[in-house]
Design a protein around this motif. Sequence first.
Motif, PDB file in Angstrom:
ATOM      1  N   LEU A 105     -12.168  -6.870  -3.666  1.00 23.07           N
ATOM      2  CA  LEU A 105     -12.361  -5.562  -4.293  1.00 23.07           C
ATOM      3  C   LEU A 105     -11.101  -4.723  -4.079  1.00 23.07           C
ATOM      4  O   LEU A 105     -11.042  -3.920  -3.139  1.00 23.07           O
ATOM      5  CB  LEU A 105     -13.556  -4.833  -3.675  1.00 23.07           C
ATOM      6  N   PRO A 106     -10.095  -4.866  -4.930  1.00 21.72           N
ATOM      7  CA  PRO A 106      -8.867  -4.099  -4.714  1.00 21.72           C
ATOM      8  C   PRO A 106      -9.105  -2.598  -4.722  1.00 21.72           C
ATOM      9  O   PRO A 106      -8.441  -1.851  -4.002  1.00 21.72           O
ATOM     10  CB  PRO A 106      -7.956  -4.530  -5.858  1.00 21.72           C
ATOM     11  N   GLN A 107     -10.090  -2.148  -5.497  1.00 23.64           N
ATOM     12  CA  GLN A 107     -10.371  -0.720  -5.565  1.00 23.64           C
ATOM     13  C   GLN A 107     -10.868  -0.191  -4.222  1.00 23.64           C
ATOM     14  O   GLN A 107     -10.595   0.966  -3.872  1.00 23.64           O
ATOM     15  CB  GLN A 107     -11.338  -0.389  -6.705  1.00 23.64           C
ATOM     16  N   ALA A 108     -11.567  -1.012  -3.448  1.00 23.60           N
ATOM     17  CA  ALA A 108     -12.014  -0.577  -2.119  1.00 23.60           C
ATOM     18  C   ALA A 108     -10.810  -0.447  -1.189  1.00 23.60           C
ATOM     19  O   ALA A 108     -10.688   0.535  -0.450  1.00 23.60           O
ATOM     20  CB  ALA A 108     -13.035  -1.559  -1.544  1.00 23.60           C
ATOM     21  N   PHE A 109      -9.898  -1.422  -1.241  1.00 21.78           N
ATOM     22  CA  PHE A 109      -8.683  -1.322  -0.429  1.00 21.78           C
ATOM     23  C   PHE A 109      -7.868  -0.092  -0.823  1.00 21.78           C
ATOM     24  O   PHE A 109      -7.353   0.622   0.033  1.00 21.78           O
ATOM     25  CB  PHE A 109      -7.821  -2.586  -0.569  1.00 21.78           C
ATOM     26  N   ASN A 110      -7.765   0.155  -2.128  1.00 25.13           N
ATOM     27  CA  ASN A 110      -7.021   1.318  -2.600  1.00 25.13           C
ATOM     28  C   ASN A 110      -7.641   2.614  -2.088  1.00 25.13           C
ATOM     29  O   ASN A 110      -6.931   3.490  -1.592  1.00 25.13           O
ATOM     30  CB  ASN A 110      -6.961   1.341  -4.128  1.00 25.13           C
ATOM     31  N   ASN A 111      -8.952   2.734  -2.200  1.00 22.24           N
ATOM     32  CA  ASN A 111      -9.606   3.969  -1.758  1.00 22.24           C
ATOM     33  C   ASN A 111      -9.478   4.169  -0.258  1.00 22.24           C
ATOM     34  O   ASN A 111      -9.311   5.298   0.220  1.00 22.24           O
ATOM     35  CB  ASN A 111     -11.075   3.966  -2.175  1.00 22.24           C
ATOM     36  N   MET A 112      -9.534   3.071   0.495  1.00 22.18           N
ATOM     37  CA  MET A 112      -9.339   3.168   1.938  1.00 22.18           C
ATOM     38  C   MET A 112      -7.908   3.640   2.234  1.00 22.18           C
ATOM     39  O   MET A 112      -7.685   4.468   3.120  1.00 22.18           O
ATOM     40  CB  MET A 112      -9.624   1.821   2.600  1.00 22.18           C
ATOM     41  N   ALA A 113      -6.946   3.123   1.473  1.00 19.53           N
ATOM     42  CA  ALA A 113      -5.555   3.535   1.653  1.00 19.53           C
ATOM     43  C   ALA A 113      -5.375   5.015   1.333  1.00 19.53           C
ATOM     44  O   ALA A 113      -4.669   5.729   2.049  1.00 19.53           O
ATOM     45  CB  ALA A 113      -4.635   2.686   0.765  1.00 19.53           C
ATOM     46  N   GLN A 145      -2.855  -4.957   0.460  1.00 19.33           N
ATOM     47  CA  GLN A 145      -3.971  -5.833   0.116  1.00 19.33           C
ATOM     48  C   GLN A 145      -4.461  -5.565  -1.302  1.00 19.33           C
ATOM     49  O   GLN A 145      -4.763  -6.501  -2.039  1.00 19.33           O
ATOM     50  CB  GLN A 145      -5.101  -5.667   1.131  1.00 19.33           C
ATOM     51  N   ALA A 146      -4.530  -4.306  -1.686  1.00 21.93           N
ATOM     52  CA  ALA A 146      -4.956  -3.966  -3.051  1.00 21.93           C
ATOM     53  C   ALA A 146      -3.969  -4.530  -4.069  1.00 21.93           C
ATOM     54  O   ALA A 146      -4.372  -5.121  -5.075  1.00 21.93           O
ATOM     55  CB  ALA A 146      -5.073  -2.448  -3.212  1.00 21.93           C
ATOM     56  N   ILE A 147      -2.692  -4.375  -3.807  1.00 18.76           N
ATOM     57  CA  ILE A 147      -1.659  -4.861  -4.722  1.00 18.76           C
ATOM     58  C   ILE A 147      -1.666  -6.385  -4.795  1.00 18.76           C
ATOM     59  O   ILE A 147      -1.501  -6.967  -5.874  1.00 18.76           O
ATOM     60  CB  ILE A 147      -0.276  -4.312  -4.308  1.00 18.76           C
ATOM     61  N   ALA A 148      -1.889  -7.043  -3.666  1.00 27.14           N
ATOM     62  CA  ALA A 148      -1.950  -8.509  -3.665  1.00 27.14           C
ATOM     63  C   ALA A 148      -3.107  -9.014  -4.525  1.00 27.14           C
ATOM     64  O   ALA A 148      -2.984 -10.039  -5.208  1.00 27.14           O
ATOM     65  CB  ALA A 148      -2.091  -9.024  -2.233  1.00 27.14           C
ATOM     66  N   LEU A 149      -4.212  -8.294  -4.521  1.00 25.64           N
ATOM     67  CA  LEU A 149      -5.372  -8.691  -5.317  1.00 25.64           C
ATOM     68  C   LEU A 149      -5.242  -8.324  -6.785  1.00 25.64           C
ATOM     69  O   LEU A 149      -5.842  -8.968  -7.648  1.00 25.64           O
ATOM     70  CB  LEU A 149      -6.642  -8.044  -4.748  1.00 25.64           C
ATOM     71  N   SER A 150      -4.476  -7.292  -7.062  1.00 21.74           N
ATOM     72  CA  SER A 150      -4.339  -6.796  -8.434  1.00 21.74           C
ATOM     73  C   SER A 150      -2.887  -6.381  -8.679  1.00 21.74           C
ATOM     74  O   SER A 150      -2.572  -5.184  -8.709  1.00 21.74           O
ATOM     75  CB  SER A 150      -5.302  -5.621  -8.630  1.00 21.74           C
TER      76      SER A 150
END
Length: 168
Positions: A105-113, A145-150
């Motif tokens: 879930l890249p969006q979850a990593f992004n929001n955490m960031a 992590q978000a960028i790696a996924l998306s």
Amino acid sequence: MPRSRINANFIDKTSSIVANILLRIIPTTSGEKKAFTYYRDGMLAQSEGNYAEALQNYYEATRPEIDPYDRSYILYNIGLIHTSNGEHTKALEYYFRALERNPFLPQAFNNMAVICHYRGEQAILQGDSEIAEAWSDQAAEYWKQAIALSPGNYIEAHNWLKITRRFE
């Protein structure tokens, strides 16, 4: 009467009709149907800004939902609402719980960031550079992590990582 049955908007009504038909013809358990109905009602309430109602529906959806993938999206949406309400600690908890069930879930990593970056900015304003650096480092890890996924998304985060020399 469930919220999904009282939609006034034509598109919402059409979507609800299609969803109800799919629920009848796709082989699913009664628990899965119940979870989906609560999830759908939660999304509708959330889109209308009725966060308390959305949370109530999402919490109800988590009870019968056993599929980890589907459950991850429910937990993610709960995190979104807590983020919108400024409850960042709760939001982080729900994003973590979502990622435990679905690590893609890249969006979850992004929001955490974003939350960590915000906390870092707040620490700078309070004059605590050590805490600010720690929050910024954590934000960087989540954005990586978000960028790696998306890979094509999160351009601003990618640029921030480059500017702050946190991107390898």
